[in-house]
Design a protein around this motif. Sequence first.
Motif, PDB file in Angstrom:
ATOM      1  N   TYR A  22       0.838  -1.201   0.000  1.00  0.00           N
ATOM      2  CA  TYR A  22       0.000   0.000   0.000  1.00  0.00           C
ATOM      3  C   TYR A  22       0.876   1.256   0.000  1.00  0.00           C
ATOM      4  O   TYR A  22       0.606   2.226  -0.710  1.00  0.00           O
ATOM      5  CB  TYR A  22      -0.951   0.007   1.208  1.00  0.00           C
ATOM      6  CG  TYR A  22      -2.114   0.983   1.038  1.00  0.00           C
ATOM      7  CD1 TYR A  22      -3.324   0.549   0.494  1.00  0.00           C
ATOM      8  CD2 TYR A  22      -1.994   2.327   1.380  1.00  0.00           C
ATOM      9  CE1 TYR A  22      -4.393   1.429   0.310  1.00  0.00           C
ATOM     10  CE2 TYR A  22      -3.051   3.214   1.194  1.00  0.00           C
ATOM     11  CZ  TYR A  22      -4.248   2.754   0.664  1.00  0.00           C
ATOM     12  OH  TYR A  22      -5.287   3.637   0.475  1.00  0.00           O
ATOM     13  N   ARG A  81       1.076   3.965  -3.080  1.00  0.00           N
ATOM     14  CA  ARG A  81       0.684   5.347  -2.798  1.00  0.00           C
ATOM     15  C   ARG A  81       1.805   6.328  -3.137  1.00  0.00           C
ATOM     16  O   ARG A  81       1.577   7.379  -3.736  1.00  0.00           O
ATOM     17  CB  ARG A  81       0.317   5.441  -1.312  1.00  0.00           C
ATOM     18  CG  ARG A  81      -0.335   6.729  -0.956  1.00  0.00           C
ATOM     19  CD  ARG A  81      -0.720   6.776   0.502  1.00  0.00           C
ATOM     20  NE  ARG A  81      -1.359   8.036   0.790  1.00  0.00           N
ATOM     21  CZ  ARG A  81      -1.405   8.607   1.979  1.00  0.00           C
ATOM     22  NH1 ARG A  81      -0.867   7.980   3.020  1.00  0.00           N
ATOM     23  NH2 ARG A  81      -1.996   9.759   2.159  1.00  0.00           N
ATOM     24  N   TRP A  95      -8.704   2.714  -9.237  1.00  0.00           N
ATOM     25  CA  TRP A  95      -9.509   3.899  -9.535  1.00  0.00           C
ATOM     26  C   TRP A  95     -10.058   3.846 -10.951  1.00  0.00           C
ATOM     27  O   TRP A  95      -9.386   3.442 -11.884  1.00  0.00           O
ATOM     28  CB  TRP A  95      -8.666   5.161  -9.413  1.00  0.00           C
ATOM     29  CG  TRP A  95      -8.581   5.659  -8.016  1.00  0.00           C
ATOM     30  CD1 TRP A  95      -7.902   5.072  -6.997  1.00  0.00           C
ATOM     31  CD2 TRP A  95      -9.204   6.820  -7.486  1.00  0.00           C
ATOM     32  NE1 TRP A  95      -8.058   5.801  -5.853  1.00  0.00           N
ATOM     33  CE2 TRP A  95      -8.846   6.893  -6.133  1.00  0.00           C
ATOM     34  CE3 TRP A  95     -10.012   7.815  -8.019  1.00  0.00           C
ATOM     35  CZ2 TRP A  95      -9.275   7.916  -5.289  1.00  0.00           C
ATOM     36  CZ3 TRP A  95     -10.443   8.834  -7.188  1.00  0.00           C
ATOM     37  CH2 TRP A  95     -10.087   8.879  -5.848  1.00  0.00           C
ATOM     38  N   ALA A 125     -13.879   4.183  -7.160  1.00  0.00           N
ATOM     39  CA  ALA A 125     -12.719   3.438  -6.665  1.00  0.00           C
ATOM     40  C   ALA A 125     -13.236   2.165  -6.004  1.00  0.00           C
ATOM     41  O   ALA A 125     -14.167   2.211  -5.212  1.00  0.00           O
ATOM     42  CB  ALA A 125     -11.926   4.282  -5.675  1.00  0.00           C
ATOM     43  N   SER A 131      -2.457  -9.147   2.944  1.00  0.00           N
ATOM     44  CA  SER A 131      -3.895  -8.981   3.004  1.00  0.00           C
ATOM     45  C   SER A 131      -4.135  -7.472   2.909  1.00  0.00           C
ATOM     46  O   SER A 131      -3.748  -6.716   3.798  1.00  0.00           O
ATOM     47  CB  SER A 131      -4.402  -9.553   4.329  1.00  0.00           C
ATOM     48  OG  SER A 131      -5.740  -9.190   4.539  1.00  0.00           O
ATOM     49  N   VAL A 132      -4.720  -7.036   1.814  1.00  0.00           N
ATOM     50  CA  VAL A 132      -4.859  -5.599   1.540  1.00  0.00           C
ATOM     51  C   VAL A 132      -6.254  -5.323   1.000  1.00  0.00           C
ATOM     52  O   VAL A 132      -6.649  -5.872  -0.039  1.00  0.00           O
ATOM     53  CB  VAL A 132      -3.800  -5.113   0.530  1.00  0.00           C
ATOM     54  CG1 VAL A 132      -3.950  -3.616   0.270  1.00  0.00           C
ATOM     55  CG2 VAL A 132      -2.388  -5.440   1.006  1.00  0.00           C
ATOM     56  N   ALA A 133      -6.995  -4.448   1.684  1.00  0.00           N
ATOM     57  CA  ALA A 133      -8.375  -4.186   1.299  1.00  0.00           C
ATOM     58  C   ALA A 133      -8.474  -3.251   0.094  1.00  0.00           C
ATOM     59  O   ALA A 133      -9.225  -3.504  -0.840  1.00  0.00           O
ATOM     60  CB  ALA A 133      -9.133  -3.586   2.486  1.00  0.00           C
ATOM     61  N   GLY A 134      -7.715  -2.127   0.112  1.00  0.00           N
ATOM     62  CA  GLY A 134      -7.858  -1.124  -0.924  1.00  0.00           C
ATOM     63  C   GLY A 134      -9.202  -0.428  -0.809  1.00  0.00           C
ATOM     64  O   GLY A 134      -9.954  -0.686   0.133  1.00  0.00           O
ATOM     65  N   PRO A 135      -9.587   0.455  -1.734  1.00  0.00           N
ATOM     66  CA  PRO A 135      -8.767   0.908  -2.863  1.00  0.00           C
ATOM     67  C   PRO A 135      -7.642   1.834  -2.416  1.00  0.00           C
ATOM     68  O   PRO A 135      -7.576   2.206  -1.252  1.00  0.00           O
ATOM     69  CB  PRO A 135      -9.778   1.681  -3.737  1.00  0.00           C
ATOM     70  CG  PRO A 135     -10.794   2.179  -2.767  1.00  0.00           C
ATOM     71  CD  PRO A 135     -10.878   1.145  -1.681  1.00  0.00           C
ATOM     72  N   LEU A 136      -6.758   2.169  -3.355  1.00  0.00           N
ATOM     73  CA  LEU A 136      -5.730   3.162  -3.087  1.00  0.00           C
ATOM     74  C   LEU A 136      -6.412   4.518  -2.878  1.00  0.00           C
ATOM     75  O   LEU A 136      -7.485   4.754  -3.416  1.00  0.00           O
ATOM     76  CB  LEU A 136      -4.771   3.226  -4.275  1.00  0.00           C
ATOM     77  CG  LEU A 136      -3.439   3.944  -4.033  1.00  0.00           C
ATOM     78  CD1 LEU A 136      -2.640   3.245  -2.946  1.00  0.00           C
ATOM     79  CD2 LEU A 136      -2.604   4.003  -5.313  1.00  0.00           C
ATOM     80  N   ASN A 137      -5.812   5.381  -2.080  1.00  0.00           N
ATOM     81  CA  ASN A 137      -6.411   6.708  -1.888  1.00  0.00           C
ATOM     82  C   ASN A 137      -5.813   7.780  -2.806  1.00  0.00           C
ATOM     83  O   ASN A 137      -6.041   8.966  -2.592  1.00  0.00           O
ATOM     84  CB  ASN A 137      -6.364   7.145  -0.418  1.00  0.00           C
ATOM     85  CG  ASN A 137      -4.956   7.217   0.126  1.00  0.00           C
ATOM     86  OD1 ASN A 137      -4.009   6.759  -0.499  1.00  0.00           O
ATOM     87  ND2 ASN A 137      -4.809   7.788   1.306  1.00  0.00           N
ATOM     88  N   VAL A 138      -5.067   7.338  -3.818  1.00  0.00           N
ATOM     89  CA  VAL A 138      -4.561   8.261  -4.834  1.00  0.00           C
ATOM     90  C   VAL A 138      -4.977   7.729  -6.200  1.00  0.00           C
ATOM     91  O   VAL A 138      -4.691   6.571  -6.509  1.00  0.00           O
ATOM     92  CB  VAL A 138      -3.015   8.367  -4.792  1.00  0.00           C
ATOM     93  CG1 VAL A 138      -2.525   9.433  -5.774  1.00  0.00           C
ATOM     94  CG2 VAL A 138      -2.526   8.653  -3.388  1.00  0.00           C
TER      95      VAL A 138
END
Lengths: 431, 431
Positions: B102, B106, B164, B182, B193-200
């Motif tokens: 993440y 980012r 996105w 997104a 283990s990564v939920a996402g979405p990216l914040n960019v």
Amino acid sequence: MQRRLILTAGINSTGYLADSWRHVSDSPLVFAEFDHYLRATRIAHAGRLDAVFFSDHPALGADPAQRPLHSFEPLTLSTALAVAVPDIGFEITVSSTYSAPYDLARRLATLDHISGGRVICNIVSSFNPAVAANYGSAPLPPREARYRQAHEFMSVVTALLKSWNLRRPVDPQSGVWDPDFARPISHKGEFYSVAGPLNVPSDARRRALIGQAGASGPGLDFAAAYGEIIYCSLLSLPAAWNFRDELHARAKARGRAPASLRIVPGLVPIIGRTRAEALERHDAVSGAGSEKGLLRRFARDAGIDYATLDPDAPVANDLFKTSADQQRPAGFTQALAELARHERITPRQFVRRVEGGHRLVAGTADDVASDIIAWWRSGVVEGFNIQTPVLPEDLSDFVEQVVPRLQKAGIFPREYESGSLRERFELTGEI
Amino acid sequence: MQRRLILTAGINSTGYLADSWRHVSDSPLVFAEFDHYLRATRIAHAGRLDAVFFSDHPALGADPAQRPLHSFEPLTLSTALAVAVPDIGFEITVSSTYSAPYDLARRLATLDHISGGRVICNIVSSFNPAVAANYGSAPLPPREARYRQAHEFMSVVTALLKSWNLRRPVDPQSGVWDPDFARPISHKGEFYSVAGPLNVPSDARRRALIGQAGASGPGLDFAAAYGEIIYCSLLSLPAAWNFRDELHARAKARGRAPASLRIVPGLVPIIGRTRAEALERHDAVSGAGSEKGLLRRFARDAGIDYATLDPDAPVANDLFKTSADQQRPAGFTQALAELARHERITPRQFVRRVEGGHRLVAGTADDVASDIIAWWRSGVVEGFNIQTPVLPEDLSDFVEQVVPRLQKAGIFPREYESGSLRERFELTGEI
């Protein structure tokens, strides 16, 4: 040192207020444009502000009615801004729960060199399960464990930054590095095992100041141990004095001089040509639309039925309570509780005193300047972090209309002082 | 697309050669000065080079006789340089073993916006126990596990960058975000283990190119799966053709067009007015002092007794062997082995063919230019990463003396092309 006001400005996204993205003159997508932050930083620089401030969560906000408040990674963004804009500082927010101490120490030391020591690093322990979900399958640890980890995190970061002996890294005779030029830190603790040394030398006078923003008990202890720039929500002068006394007592108990902590609460200015115009703008940019809308939002936040709300009856003392695992800053809830406790305040007054968790001053530029001058002269705070509703226009208004009044009052400088932030703030004693 | 040479330049520390810090005109402490890297980047820009390249280990080298090769954190440093210098790209090195996906996604998305898509992200799995010791108490995982992790790491980073939908994030009618703007990635794998979405939000045409530098079997598989700019050590044309065939076969097996991988091996130029002068400079900046010193170093590296070394007898075919857990790049050892296998080469010739693991060309500017032109025209590589011995002076010489010869030969542009690196390299097909 002559005591002087510290002024920083939050410049996240389209502005501090949730509904700001509907009010920006540009596209709402400016939250993901470098030029948007560059413009805001240049405005802050024109106002001689000490720093721009990026709050942060490494997760996307889930409410589709709100703009993403946290997008670009603050340290990366601040690095770019530091090259483009001189003098001004950068307060970046970093999670102690979800960062590796070696990485943070290295990035900070790198940025300290690049910026000439213009960094404040605001350490937060994260309270948002959405952040945890981006960094593994483990749930967010309870607050107490997060702060225990934050203490160890900071002790490792500090040891890494101090792992170089810059006095004489190279022996000019033999042409080899002095074997003593950098020493392992050999840290083994509950949360971290880090050998060191850091691979970037760090100059103590340029080292990042440590910011701190948590107001729970463990948060205050962390501030007392490591914090230098203390960001907080203070909604009334009595609450502010209580906070100051409490913080200073905890710092003294750890052997730190209270003067080495600077209390810089948030302040949301909404400026109009008249107070009525400022209130109208508050109605609009808050997204509530009207006083009635603000009261409805107050009822919802307080968990009471709007139909039964009397807007002119004093708010109950115990309306706001902090829970150990709440998903918003404990400091915000505490500040609301303190406001209700210290003043006989009605909901109609309440909604004009706080916005987005911080103290709201809606009025003319004179009203805003007078408020800042009065608080600062009372000695209860060292400065304010200005959170303007819509960026960059409201920051422009603040810089053009309020800052000159503060300079005229002789409490804020007209030009930047030279040196690193640490030198300007005279915080070189403890490092 | 007209095929054209890719040229990048390594600008770590005081230069590529171990002894470079004794030869810099400035203080050896320039390795920790931003202006040093700025100067080198401006020189590379004057030469129209495609990118500057930062190799990296997040650990301090332990040899007191050598300068720290890796100091400032590459992404932070490149962000600052991208603001100060236009056009040129930045190849940064990131460990897939010791980074959170993440965070990397980012930071990359942030820098892609700031730089206008001028980033190559060189993913390494780390092979240095000193790095592991800065990130916990667990030993470095074996290579096979590190590459399994690297594959999952890249799949998560890629999914985040694609999370996105930039076509229409805001509905102009309702004024709210499109709920589809997104999407979570909901990744659950062996390592992450990564939920996402990216914040960019990430713009596909500006997205960082993926660099890759590992030449072991698992390294080539990773290159075949994700690599776009392939950095490697190729010491002879037959070895280079073998490498190219092997890499292209593995890429095709994964359904990728060989043209989407660009092979850009390292090249160490040492330029003199005569070949003899270049060899003298090689003796000096290598730290070996003389040809005898170089032969002594060769014997030590090969693990043979210098007293028994015949400098003019061919090197044995099987002198260099890669071990599964060696603490230097497998690619370097393989390249040495290939050189001994493909050519009847003596130690005296050998020491002038390789320096710091990469192919050495010591001679006049004409010699260096002719070598580059010949290799490139043969079609075996798409370009070179130039590793100059001492910075910035040797990079200046390369830019002033060699680049014009390449431009005159019509294989290298005289001006920068517009657009992101991905657009310039016509690598927008797969994303």
